[in-house]
Design an enzyme around this catalytic site. Structure first.
Site, short mmCIF file in Angstrom:
data_model
loop_
_atom_site.label_atom_id
_atom_site.label_comp_id
_atom_site.label_asym_id
_atom_site.label_seq_id
_atom_site.Cartn_x
_atom_site.Cartn_y
_atom_site.Cartn_z
N MET A 1 32.58 38.15 50.83
CA MET A 1 31.61 39.10 50.28
C MET A 1 31.21 40.07 51.39
O MET A 1 30.55 39.69 52.36
CB MET A 1 30.38 38.38 49.71
CG MET A 1 30.66 37.65 48.41
SD MET A 1 29.20 36.86 47.70
CE MET A 1 29.12 35.37 48.67
N GLN B 1 40.53 38.61 55.51
CA GLN B 1 40.99 39.39 54.35
C GLN B 1 41.20 40.85 54.72
O GLN B 1 40.32 41.48 55.33
CB GLN B 1 39.98 39.32 53.20
CG GLN B 1 40.53 39.99 51.94
CD GLN B 1 39.53 40.09 50.81
OE1 GLN B 1 38.55 40.82 50.90
NE2 GLN B 1 39.79 39.39 49.73
N CYS C 1 38.98 44.10 44.62
CA CYS C 1 37.75 44.89 44.80
C CYS C 1 37.64 45.98 43.74
O CYS C 1 38.57 46.75 43.54
CB CYS C 1 37.73 45.50 46.21
SG CYS C 1 36.22 46.44 46.49
C1 LIG Z 1 28.12 41.58 47.59
C2 LIG Z 1 29.54 41.22 47.23
C3 LIG Z 1 30.56 41.58 48.10
C4 LIG Z 1 31.89 41.26 47.80
N1 LIG Z 1 32.87 41.58 48.70
C5 LIG Z 1 34.16 41.16 48.47
C6 LIG Z 1 35.17 41.34 49.45
O1 LIG Z 1 34.94 41.86 50.56
N2 LIG Z 1 36.43 40.91 49.15
C7 LIG Z 1 36.72 40.30 47.94
O2 LIG Z 1 37.87 39.92 47.71
N3 LIG Z 1 35.77 40.11 47.02
C8 LIG Z 1 34.51 40.50 47.26
N4 LIG Z 1 33.53 40.23 46.34
C9 LIG Z 1 33.88 39.46 45.12
C10 LIG Z 1 33.66 37.96 45.37
O3 LIG Z 1 34.54 37.47 46.37
C11 LIG Z 1 33.88 37.16 44.07
O4 LIG Z 1 35.21 37.35 43.66
C12 LIG Z 1 32.95 37.59 42.95
O5 LIG Z 1 31.62 37.73 43.41
C13 LIG Z 1 33.00 36.59 41.79
O6 LIG Z 1 32.58 35.31 42.23
P1 LIG Z 1 31.09 34.77 41.91
O7 LIG Z 1 30.87 34.91 40.43
O8 LIG Z 1 31.10 33.35 42.41
O9 LIG Z 1 30.14 35.64 42.67
C14 LIG Z 1 32.21 40.57 46.60
C15 LIG Z 1 31.17 40.22 45.74
C16 LIG Z 1 29.85 40.53 46.04
C17 LIG Z 1 28.76 40.10 45.08
#
Ligand SMILES: Cc1cc2nc3c(=O)[nH]c(=O)nc-3n(C[C@H](O)[C@H](O)[C@H](O)COP(=O)(O)O)c2cc1C
Length: 341
Positions: free
Chosen positions: A23, A84, A123
């Site tokens: 994240m 990543q 993303c």
């Molecule tokens: C603040 C934030 C930043 C994120 N940054 C990335 C990232 O840098 N790379 C990535 O693959 N996914 C990123 N994601 C997506 C998360 O890795 C994840 O796939 C998504 O939040 C769904 O999972 P969750 O429902 O458990 O939050 C981000 C999500 C959030 C909320």
């Protein structure tokens, strides 16, 4: 329940397959360390621009000015951990992966080789997809194959890929992309079971993970909307995935990993007391300050502290004070005052 208790990415063996999601702006080293201590078995860095890595090698800028290098640094105590990368050009992605693997990346203070290079194909942010990067790659399966092949040929460590369900509800193609990823050499695939157009709307599409699992032999990590141990168990049982990745559910509540671990081992779990929550939060803030300095550390820690105190009596006004604090001592005073309310 989980079908198979051991999953492998390259030589890395994981007992339960509990992953902290990457994240950006959140999962820095301090937070990754807390999650590891509380049961996350594997973490992923914030996303790193492949182009920035390559261009910084050519730049005459002082190393200290690099914003990207600290994101790609891996310390021994946080392994297993993947770095990543994002981008859309196979040559840049391959070069960046090589520089990160070898530790040659200028300014990067890595002590250790990452466990894997993870490729961001999920993303949804405008700025990223506008450049054809992140989840926009899912619209271009041929390019997906080229990128993964290029990165796999460039490094010795495993390459993993993180995708979404597809671009939109008309073009759900996670199983096809996963198949291409496997054929191109990927060692594992994470599926965030939402389309790009649904962004972060509540509700995931578990059947997409099931379809991916049926299509490939490499480990499949299910991701999306895991906020409780029950959600994790349901992800394992409905999709047959090998591991689960948790993002927002761990914000302010990294104990979720312990809770899931206990549920998988059929053990009872005692939730942390308010005091433990505040102490863990403040220790994380101190670690952030140690790594980034007081000004940046305090600024970046505010949101974390606000997440940790959620649902504690008096949290609303404390959150306001935290957001206006300019030093660690102010934050500490506000947070500890909640314990006497
Ligand atoms: C603040 C934030 C930043 C994120 N940054 C990335 C990232 O840098 N790379 C990535 O693959 N996914 C990123 N994601 C997506 C998360 O890795 C994840 O796939 C998504 O939040 C769904 O999972 P969750 O429902 O458990 O939050 C981000 C999500 C959030 C909320």
């Amino acid at each position: 329940m989980k079908a198979n208790d051991l999953m492998k990415i390259g030589n890395t063996e994981l007992t339960h397959g509990l992953f902290l999601a990457p994240m950006a702006g959140v999962t820095d080293r301090s937070f990754r360390r807390v999650c590891r201590r509380l049961g996350a078995e594997y973490t992923v860095s914030e996303m790193v621009s492949a182009k920035a890595v390559c261009y910084e090698m050519l730049s005459k800028k002082k190393v200290i000015e690099s914003k990207t290098a600290p994101l790609a640094a891996v310390m021994r105590d946080e392994l297993p951990m993947a770095v990543q990368i994002f981008g859309s050009e196979p040559e840049f992605m391959a070069r960046a992966a090589t520089l990160i693997e070898s530790g040659e990346y200028r300014g990067c203070t890595s002590e250790a080789t990452p466990s894997a290079i993870d490729i961001n194909m999920g993303c949804p942010v405008h700025k990223i997809v506008g450049n054809g990067e992140g989840s926009a790659l899912m619209k271009n399966p041929a390019l997906v194959g080229k990128i993964i092949e290029a990165v796999c040929s460039a490094v010795k460590i495993p390459v993993t890929v993180k995708i979404r369900a597809g671009w939109d509800s008309e073009s759900i193609n996670a199983a096809e992309i996963a198949h291409i990823a496997e054929e191109s050499g990927a060692s594992a695939i994470t599926v965030h079971a939402r389309t790009r157009s649904s962004m972060y709307e509540p509700g995931i599409l578990p059947y997409v993970i099931t379809d991916v699992k049926k299509r490939v032999k490499i480990p499949v990590i299910g991701n999306g909307d895991i906020f409780s141990a029950a959600d994790a168990l349901s992800m394992f049982s409905t999709t047959g995935c090998d591991g689960v990745m948790i993002g927002r559910g761990a914000l302010g509540y990294p104990w979720l990993f312990e809770e899931i671990c206990a549920a998988l081992e059929d053990r009872s779990f005692t939730p942390p007391s308010f005091e433990e929550r505040i102490n863990t939060a403040l220790a994380q803030v101190r670690d952030m300050i140690k790594l980034k300095g007081e000004r940046i550390g305090v600024a970046e820690a505010k949101k974390h502290l606000a997440w940790y105190i959620k649902n504690i009596n008096g949290a609303a006004s404390a959150r306001h004070e935290i957001m206006n604090s300019s030093s660690y001592s102010e934050m500490e005073k506000t947070a500890t005052s909640l314990l006497s309310k």
